[in-house]
Design an enzyme around this catalytic site. Sequence first.
Site, PDB file in Angstrom:
ATOM      1  N   LEU A  34       0.822  -1.225   0.000  1.00 36.38           N
ATOM      2  CA  LEU A  34       0.000   0.000   0.000  1.00 36.38           C
ATOM      3  C   LEU A  34       0.853   1.271   0.000  1.00 36.38           C
ATOM      4  O   LEU A  34       0.417   2.322   0.465  1.00 36.38           O
ATOM      5  CB  LEU A  34      -0.986  -0.002   1.188  1.00 36.38           C
ATOM      6  CG  LEU A  34      -1.947  -1.199   1.212  1.00 36.38           C
ATOM      7  CD1 LEU A  34      -2.841  -1.168   2.460  1.00 36.38           C
ATOM      8  CD2 LEU A  34      -2.828  -1.230  -0.040  1.00 36.38           C
ATOM      9  N   SER A  35       2.083   1.183  -0.519  1.00 38.38           N
ATOM     10  CA  SER A  35       2.928   2.384  -0.558  1.00 38.38           C
ATOM     11  C   SER A  35       2.382   3.391  -1.565  1.00 38.38           C
ATOM     12  O   SER A  35       2.369   4.591  -1.297  1.00 38.38           O
ATOM     13  CB  SER A  35       4.384   2.022  -0.889  1.00 38.38           C
ATOM     14  OG  SER A  35       4.449   1.190  -2.029  1.00 38.38           O
ATOM     15  N   TYR A 148      16.059   2.425 -11.778  1.00 44.72           N
ATOM     16  CA  TYR A 148      14.804   1.738 -12.105  1.00 44.72           C
ATOM     17  C   TYR A 148      14.989   0.835 -13.332  1.00 44.72           C
ATOM     18  O   TYR A 148      14.643  -0.355 -13.316  1.00 44.72           O
ATOM     19  CB  TYR A 148      13.719   2.798 -12.364  1.00 44.72           C
ATOM     20  CG  TYR A 148      12.415   2.239 -12.858  1.00 44.72           C
ATOM     21  CD1 TYR A 148      11.465   1.749 -11.977  1.00 44.72           C
ATOM     22  CD2 TYR A 148      12.131   2.192 -14.224  1.00 44.72           C
ATOM     23  CE1 TYR A 148      10.260   1.225 -12.434  1.00 44.72           C
ATOM     24  CE2 TYR A 148      10.938   1.673 -14.688  1.00 44.72           C
ATOM     25  CZ  TYR A 148      10.012   1.198 -13.789  1.00 44.72           C
ATOM     26  OH  TYR A 148       8.818   0.676 -14.253  1.00 44.72           O
ATOM     27  N   ARG A 216       7.365  10.109 -25.941  1.00 45.60           N
ATOM     28  CA  ARG A 216       6.995   8.840 -25.329  1.00 45.60           C
ATOM     29  C   ARG A 216       5.968   8.109 -26.198  1.00 45.60           C
ATOM     30  O   ARG A 216       5.293   8.726 -27.023  1.00 45.60           O
ATOM     31  CB  ARG A 216       6.370   9.080 -23.936  1.00 45.60           C
ATOM     32  CG  ARG A 216       7.349   9.630 -22.892  1.00 45.60           C
ATOM     33  CD  ARG A 216       8.410   8.614 -22.553  1.00 45.60           C
ATOM     34  NE  ARG A 216       9.281   9.041 -21.451  1.00 45.60           N
ATOM     35  CZ  ARG A 216      10.397   9.731 -21.597  1.00 45.60           C
ATOM     36  NH1 ARG A 216      10.807  10.119 -22.792  1.00 45.60           N
ATOM     37  NH2 ARG A 216      11.142  10.042 -20.531  1.00 45.60           N
TER      38      ARG A 216
HETATM   39  P1  NAD Z   1       1.558   1.710  -9.030  1.00 45.46           P
HETATM   40  O1  NAD Z   1       2.487   2.472  -8.152  1.00 45.46           O
HETATM   41  O2  NAD Z   1       0.162   2.195  -9.181  1.00 45.46           O
HETATM   42  O3  NAD Z   1       1.494   0.176  -8.606  1.00 45.46           O
HETATM   43  C1  NAD Z   1       2.541  -0.492  -7.937  1.00 45.46           C
HETATM   44  C2  NAD Z   1       1.921  -1.266  -6.791  1.00 45.46           C
HETATM   45  O4  NAD Z   1       2.967  -1.988  -6.115  1.00 45.46           O
HETATM   46  C3  NAD Z   1       1.273  -0.361  -5.743  1.00 45.46           C
HETATM   47  O5  NAD Z   1       0.024  -0.898  -5.366  1.00 45.46           O
HETATM   48  C4  NAD Z   1       2.258  -0.367  -4.578  1.00 45.46           C
HETATM   49  O6  NAD Z   1       1.621  -0.127  -3.344  1.00 45.46           O
HETATM   50  C5  NAD Z   1       2.843  -1.758  -4.706  1.00 45.46           C
HETATM   51  N1  NAD Z   1       4.197  -1.888  -4.151  1.00 45.46           N
HETATM   52  C6  NAD Z   1       5.259  -1.058  -4.319  1.00 45.46           C
HETATM   53  N2  NAD Z   1       6.332  -1.520  -3.625  1.00 45.46           N
HETATM   54  C7  NAD Z   1       5.930  -2.675  -3.025  1.00 45.46           C
HETATM   55  C8  NAD Z   1       6.564  -3.604  -2.167  1.00 45.46           C
HETATM   56  N3  NAD Z   1       7.853  -3.466  -1.798  1.00 45.46           N
HETATM   57  N4  NAD Z   1       5.863  -4.663  -1.731  1.00 45.46           N
HETATM   58  C9  NAD Z   1       4.557  -4.833  -2.085  1.00 45.46           C
HETATM   59  N5  NAD Z   1       3.896  -3.974  -2.881  1.00 45.46           N
HETATM   60  C10 NAD Z   1       4.572  -2.912  -3.346  1.00 45.46           C
HETATM   61  O7  NAD Z   1       2.284   1.620 -10.454  1.00 45.46           O
HETATM   62  P2  NAD Z   1       1.802   0.959 -11.823  1.00 45.46           P
HETATM   63  O8  NAD Z   1       1.937   1.997 -12.852  1.00 45.46           O
HETATM   64  O9  NAD Z   1       0.511   0.259 -11.634  1.00 45.46           O
HETATM   65  O10 NAD Z   1       2.987  -0.100 -12.042  1.00 45.46           O
HETATM   66  C11 NAD Z   1       2.779  -1.498 -11.991  1.00 45.46           C
HETATM   67  C12 NAD Z   1       4.019  -2.176 -12.568  1.00 45.46           C
HETATM   68  O11 NAD Z   1       4.209  -1.803 -13.928  1.00 45.46           O
HETATM   69  C13 NAD Z   1       5.326  -1.830 -11.845  1.00 45.46           C
HETATM   70  O12 NAD Z   1       6.145  -2.983 -11.816  1.00 45.46           O
HETATM   71  C14 NAD Z   1       5.951  -0.783 -12.753  1.00 45.46           C
HETATM   72  O13 NAD Z   1       7.356  -0.729 -12.613  1.00 45.46           O
HETATM   73  C15 NAD Z   1       5.530  -1.318 -14.112  1.00 45.46           C
HETATM   74  N6  NAD Z   1       5.529  -0.327 -15.182  1.00 45.46           N
HETATM   75  C16 NAD Z   1       4.662   0.725 -15.146  1.00 45.46           C
HETATM   76  C17 NAD Z   1       4.665   1.620 -16.216  1.00 45.46           C
HETATM   77  C18 NAD Z   1       3.750   2.808 -16.260  1.00 45.46           C
HETATM   78  O14 NAD Z   1       3.863   3.595 -17.219  1.00 45.46           O
HETATM   79  N7  NAD Z   1       2.848   2.990 -15.322  1.00 45.46           N
HETATM   80  C19 NAD Z   1       5.534   1.429 -17.296  1.00 45.46           C
HETATM   81  C20 NAD Z   1       6.428   0.365 -17.250  1.00 45.46           C
HETATM   82  C21 NAD Z   1       6.395  -0.529 -16.205  1.00 45.46           C
HETATM   83  C1  UD1 Z   2       7.339   5.794 -17.117  1.00 49.03           C
HETATM   84  C2  UD1 Z   2       6.860   5.020 -15.899  1.00 49.03           C
HETATM   85  C3  UD1 Z   2       7.833   3.928 -15.583  1.00 49.03           C
HETATM   86  C4  UD1 Z   2       8.000   3.102 -16.847  1.00 49.03           C
HETATM   87  C5  UD1 Z   2       8.457   3.937 -18.039  1.00 49.03           C
HETATM   88  C6  UD1 Z   2       8.460   3.103 -19.316  1.00 49.03           C
HETATM   89  C7  UD1 Z   2       5.532   6.158 -14.201  1.00 49.03           C
HETATM   90  C8  UD1 Z   2       5.549   7.037 -13.020  1.00 49.03           C
HETATM   91  N1  UD1 Z   2       6.731   5.913 -14.748  1.00 49.03           N
HETATM   92  O1  UD1 Z   2       8.590   6.465 -16.855  1.00 49.03           O
HETATM   93  O2  UD1 Z   2       7.289   3.103 -14.546  1.00 49.03           O
HETATM   94  O3  UD1 Z   2       8.843   2.024 -16.634  1.00 49.03           O
HETATM   95  O4  UD1 Z   2       7.493   4.965 -18.234  1.00 49.03           O
HETATM   96  O5  UD1 Z   2       8.719   3.895 -20.419  1.00 49.03           O
HETATM   97  O6  UD1 Z   2       4.510   5.690 -14.646  1.00 49.03           O
HETATM   98  N2  UD1 Z   2       7.312  15.045 -17.084  1.00 49.03           N
HETATM   99  C9  UD1 Z   2       7.157  16.415 -17.088  1.00 49.03           C
HETATM  100  N3  UD1 Z   2       6.448  16.994 -16.070  1.00 49.03           N
HETATM  101  C10 UD1 Z   2       5.873  16.254 -15.064  1.00 49.03           C
HETATM  102  C11 UD1 Z   2       6.037  14.833 -15.072  1.00 49.03           C
HETATM  103  C12 UD1 Z   2       6.781  14.265 -16.104  1.00 49.03           C
HETATM  104  O7  UD1 Z   2       7.652  17.104 -17.981  1.00 49.03           O
HETATM  105  O8  UD1 Z   2       5.206  16.847 -14.178  1.00 49.03           O
HETATM  106  C13 UD1 Z   2       8.084  14.419 -18.181  1.00 49.03           C
HETATM  107  C14 UD1 Z   2       9.257  13.588 -17.688  1.00 49.03           C
HETATM  108  O9  UD1 Z   2      10.408  14.385 -17.460  1.00 49.03           O
HETATM  109  C15 UD1 Z   2       9.425  12.613 -18.864  1.00 49.03           C
HETATM  110  C16 UD1 Z   2       7.988  12.413 -19.373  1.00 49.03           C
HETATM  111  O10 UD1 Z   2       7.233  13.501 -18.867  1.00 49.03           O
HETATM  112  O11 UD1 Z   2      10.199  13.190 -19.889  1.00 49.03           O
HETATM  113  C17 UD1 Z   2       7.383  11.113 -18.887  1.00 49.03           C
HETATM  114  O12 UD1 Z   2       7.604  11.038 -17.476  1.00 49.03           O
HETATM  115  P1  UD1 Z   2       6.924   9.917 -16.560  1.00 49.03           P
HETATM  116  O13 UD1 Z   2       5.465   9.889 -16.759  1.00 49.03           O
HETATM  117  O14 UD1 Z   2       7.460  10.095 -15.180  1.00 49.03           O
HETATM  118  O15 UD1 Z   2       7.431   8.572 -17.240  1.00 49.03           O
HETATM  119  P2  UD1 Z   2       8.859   7.907 -17.512  1.00 49.03           P
HETATM  120  O16 UD1 Z   2       9.943   8.519 -16.737  1.00 49.03           O
HETATM  121  O17 UD1 Z   2       8.966   7.800 -18.990  1.00 49.03           O
END
Ligand code: NAD
Ligand code: UD1
Length: 312
Positions: A34-35, A148, A216
């Site tokens: 739940l972080s 990451y 992106r």
């Molecule tokens: P999110 O933060 O909404 O979900 C991550 C979940 O993992 C949360 O519910 C958090 O509470 C839980 N969590 C974090 N650390 C933990 C720990 N140590 N133990 C147990 N639970 C933990 O993020 P999301 O966007 O839903 O990401 C899900 C997965 O997809 C992640 O592995 C993330 O790296 C990956 N991912 C996301 C994106 C994106 O654009 N959102 C892109 C590439 C990969």
């Molecule tokens: C995101 C995901 C990461 C994933 C990766 C895959 C999140 C939080 N991060 O990273 O888990 O593995 O895609 O490609 O979902 N930006 C701004 N202003 C803001 C926020 C962001 O300009 O307020 C810019 C950032 O500098 C970046 C772009 O938007 O250039 C995308 O940022 P962000 O959504 O954090 O994603 P990634 O770093 O690409």
Amino acid sequence: MARYLVTGGCGFIGSHLIERLLAAGDEVRVLDDLSTGKHENLPDGVPVMVGDVADADAVRAAMSGEDGKGVDGCFHLAAVASVDRSREAWLETHHANLSGTIAVFDAARRANPAGPIPVIYASSAAVYGDNPDMPLSEDAATRPLSAYGADKLGCELHARVADGVHGVPTAGFRFFNVYGPRQDPKSPYSGVISIFAGRIARGEPITVNGDGEQVRDFIFVKDLVRYLTAAMGHPQPGAPVYNVCTGRPTSVNRLAEVLAELSGRPLDRRYGPARPGDIRVSIGDPTRLVTAFGMSCDTPLEDGLRQTLAWL
Ligand code: NAD
Ligand code: UD1
């Protein structure tokens, strides 16, 4: 009907995956600390074990279940998803992102007396780092720029060990930038679409990091979760990895303009310093994904953004 563990199930992507699994009649349980995740993201009745995915005992207990009923497979999504957070809290994110994944693979090899259970896990486009060979195919060189990205690459390497040494079937998905309803609009560590959408809707200024011309490949979350469930249904040997992407580029500047247009609000855009370790261009080649699963990420960006804005 099958029974699955979803780590990180209270998060953004996990909650959409669970919605899909429940609709298919599967049974689901969750391990989440739940972080960043929230109980409210899930329908009532989904059992949530609150614990750290890097805690081997917690993962084993979640796989065996309080009722002693094991699971047929694990979707592993728990991680600190923010690239920026991995810069600030390097070692802490490493525990969650890499040790947590090894804990899941290790538990999967012993989870079931009948043999190892499959693990479908989240990797990331961040493994490519500053590779300029756009669009990026899965065979492109991996050169992560962030802790990451380095840890996600480590997950893929350990997936090969899980498969080759321990017989745990795995599939890794290199998600590009995922967006959609339930991505937290209030957290500074959230994705750019949810941050911009939330701020524009509240009439607040947005901050563009650098010149905003970074690019992106944005994926709508409901397109993505279909691949996860399909991969669980057909585990393949050899620890395959797949890009999840559209192949379509959008700059951060353009994104801000489209969001303002769709929400009918003026755009108050400010420019700040570039983010250290930020990737300049990230566009994926979806060929392997489409060939393997016979479906593409076809929700147009504007449609997905409309659904995201409607949820706010
Ligand atoms: P999110 O933060 O909404 O979900 C991550 C979940 O993992 C949360 O519910 C958090 O509470 C839980 N969590 C974090 N650390 C933990 C720990 N140590 N133990 C147990 N639970 C933990 O993020 P999301 O966007 O839903 O990401 C899900 C997965 O997809 C992640 O592995 C993330 O790296 C990956 N991912 C996301 C994106 C994106 O654009 N959102 C892109 C590439 C990969
Ligand atoms: C995101 C995901 C990461 C994933 C990766 C895959 C999140 C939080 N991060 O990273 O888990 O593995 O895609 O490609 O979902 N930006 C701004 N202003 C803001 C926020 C962001 O300009 O307020 C810019 C950032 O500098 C970046 C772009 O938007 O250039 C995308 O940022 P962000 O959504 O954090 O994603 P990634 O770093 O690409």
